[in-house]
Motif scaffolding. Structure first.
Motif, mmCIF file in Angstrom:
data_model
loop_
_atom_site.group_PDB
_atom_site.id
_atom_site.type_symbol
_atom_site.label_atom_id
_atom_site.label_comp_id
_atom_site.label_asym_id
_atom_site.label_seq_id
_atom_site.Cartn_x
_atom_site.Cartn_y
_atom_site.Cartn_z
ATOM 1 N N UNK A 198 -57.991 6.201 -50.178
ATOM 2 C CA UNK A 198 -56.834 5.174 -49.913
ATOM 3 C C UNK A 198 -55.706 5.464 -50.924
ATOM 4 N N UNK A 199 -55.933 5.413 -51.665
ATOM 5 C CA UNK A 199 -54.491 5.176 -52.958
ATOM 6 C C UNK A 199 -53.967 6.133 -52.804
ATOM 7 N N UNK A 264 -39.956 1.385 -45.682
ATOM 8 C CA UNK A 264 -40.892 2.277 -45.454
ATOM 9 C C UNK A 264 -41.462 2.579 -46.580
ATOM 10 N N UNK A 265 -40.670 2.985 -47.258
ATOM 11 C CA UNK A 265 -41.422 3.645 -48.627
ATOM 12 C C UNK A 265 -42.516 2.208 -49.733
ATOM 13 N N UNK A 266 -41.443 1.444 -49.446
ATOM 14 C CA UNK A 266 -41.652 -0.054 -49.830
ATOM 15 C C UNK A 266 -42.911 -0.150 -49.475
ATOM 16 N N UNK A 267 -43.191 -0.880 -47.854
ATOM 17 C CA UNK A 267 -44.474 -1.229 -47.278
ATOM 18 C C UNK A 267 -45.080 -0.482 -47.608
ATOM 19 N N UNK A 272 -50.472 -1.860 -53.860
ATOM 20 C CA UNK A 272 -50.339 -1.202 -55.308
ATOM 21 C C UNK A 272 -50.241 -2.250 -55.629
ATOM 22 N N UNK A 273 -49.480 -3.647 -55.422
ATOM 23 C CA UNK A 273 -49.130 -4.622 -56.021
ATOM 24 C C UNK A 273 -48.036 -4.668 -57.577
ATOM 25 N N UNK A 274 -48.642 -5.352 -58.799
ATOM 26 C CA UNK A 274 -47.244 -5.534 -59.037
ATOM 27 C C UNK A 274 -47.406 -4.257 -60.156
ATOM 28 N N UNK A 280 -41.509 1.108 -56.430
ATOM 29 C CA UNK A 280 -40.360 0.129 -55.914
ATOM 30 C C UNK A 280 -38.942 0.706 -56.599
ATOM 31 N N UNK A 281 -38.886 0.604 -58.020
ATOM 32 C CA UNK A 281 -37.771 0.606 -58.743
ATOM 33 C C UNK A 281 -36.917 2.172 -58.148
#
Length: 291
Positions: A198-199, A264-267, A272-274, A280-281
């Motif tokens: 899934x990940x 889209x990449x961020x979503x 994975x949360x934090x 994200x950066x």
């Protein structure tokens, strides 16, 4: 983010220095040429992403290093061949004269060949993991760099010069030529951490969106930046009548596409949360880059 990039870049540079044959190894010419192109500069974004994904999934950066360096070797090979007179015919790469300008066309071709095959030698060093065998790793690299991905994109890129190209075809070219290898980089980082299926799926989506955004931004920078800033010949896409997002939909629409793909990449990282803070950066860093 700056500190992370610097530390991981050094980790990759040190590993590449150790892995690549020394310039004194016979035949000296090919090993000097391999090192010339690998160490001519570059942001090492692909290997850094590989390491960051491994860490995001609970693995160690060191365990992903051979795979990160393998991808960088494949990327460098593709640049050497892209710059050849029979391809894009460029004299400048990463702010340095291209391989064929320094070593001649024949050695440049062989240097690219050597780096591509060396990448698989590097990848074969990993032991495999409970969910992902060495066979899975080699297959991942082979498909991403083969005739259905990287080379497919290069072929269609050449065949599309001077032609009107549809948006779906342009997207397919970018998916193949750029996004496929970047996506594989991210998947390999996840595999090295024995990520769940899934990940791995979520990170595959992240890699494809990020890879497409990366290439759209490259297209924009070719129009808006100087050769000195880019480290390669600016305006080359326009001069060669390449199929690019600015040439097909315009500059402002291209910027909107790049932002949408980054979103889209961020979503894709939501599960994975934090733990995905670095990823994200990196996505934001790639969107805002100027070279």
């Amino acid at each position: 983010m700056k500190e992370y990039l610097i530390s991981r870049q050094k980790m990759v540079e040190d590993a590449l220095q150790a892995y690549l044959p020394k310039p004194s190894v016979k035949p000296k010419t090919i090993h000097k040429a391999m090192r010339y192109s690998v160490f001519a500069g570059g942001k090492r974004l692909r290997p850094i992403l590989c390491l960051a994904v491994a860490e995001c999934c609970g693995g160690e950066a060191a365990g992903a290093l051979p795979l990160a360096c393998a991808v960088e070797c494949i990327h460098t090979y593709s640049l050497i061949h892209d710059d050849l007179p029979c391809m894009d015919n460029d004299d400048l790469r990463r702010g340095m004269p291209t391989s064929h300008k320094v070593f001649g066309e024949a050695i440049a071709v062989l240097t690219g060949d050597a780096l591509l095959t060396f990448a698989f030698e590097l990848a074969a060093q990993v032991p495999g993991w409970p969910r992902y065998s060495l066979k899975d790793v080699i297959r991942e690299l082979a498909i991403a760099s083969g005739s259905r991905s990287l080379i497919a994109g290069q072929v269609l890129d050449l065949e599309s010069e001077g032609k009107r190209v549809s948006l779906p075809l342009l997207r397919f070219i970018h998916e193949s030529k750029t996004a496929a290898l970047l996506r594989a980089t991210i998947r390999l980082g996840a595999m090295s951490a024995n990520a769940t299926p899934a990940r791995l799926h979520s990170l595959s989506d992240f890699g494809m969106a990020l890879g497409l955004a990366f290439q759209v931004i490259d297209d924009i920078l070719d129009v808006t930046q100087s050769s000195e800033t880019l480290g390669k010949s600016a305006g080359k896409d326009l001069a060669s009548e390449k199929a690019t997002y600015p040439s097909v939909i315009g500059l402002e629409a291209s910027r909107k596409v790049a932002r949408k793909l980054t979103e889209e990449a961020h979503r894709s990282l939501k599960p994975f949360g934090q733990k995905a803070e670095i990823l994200h950066g990196l996505a934001d860093y790639l969107l805002d880059r100027e070279y």
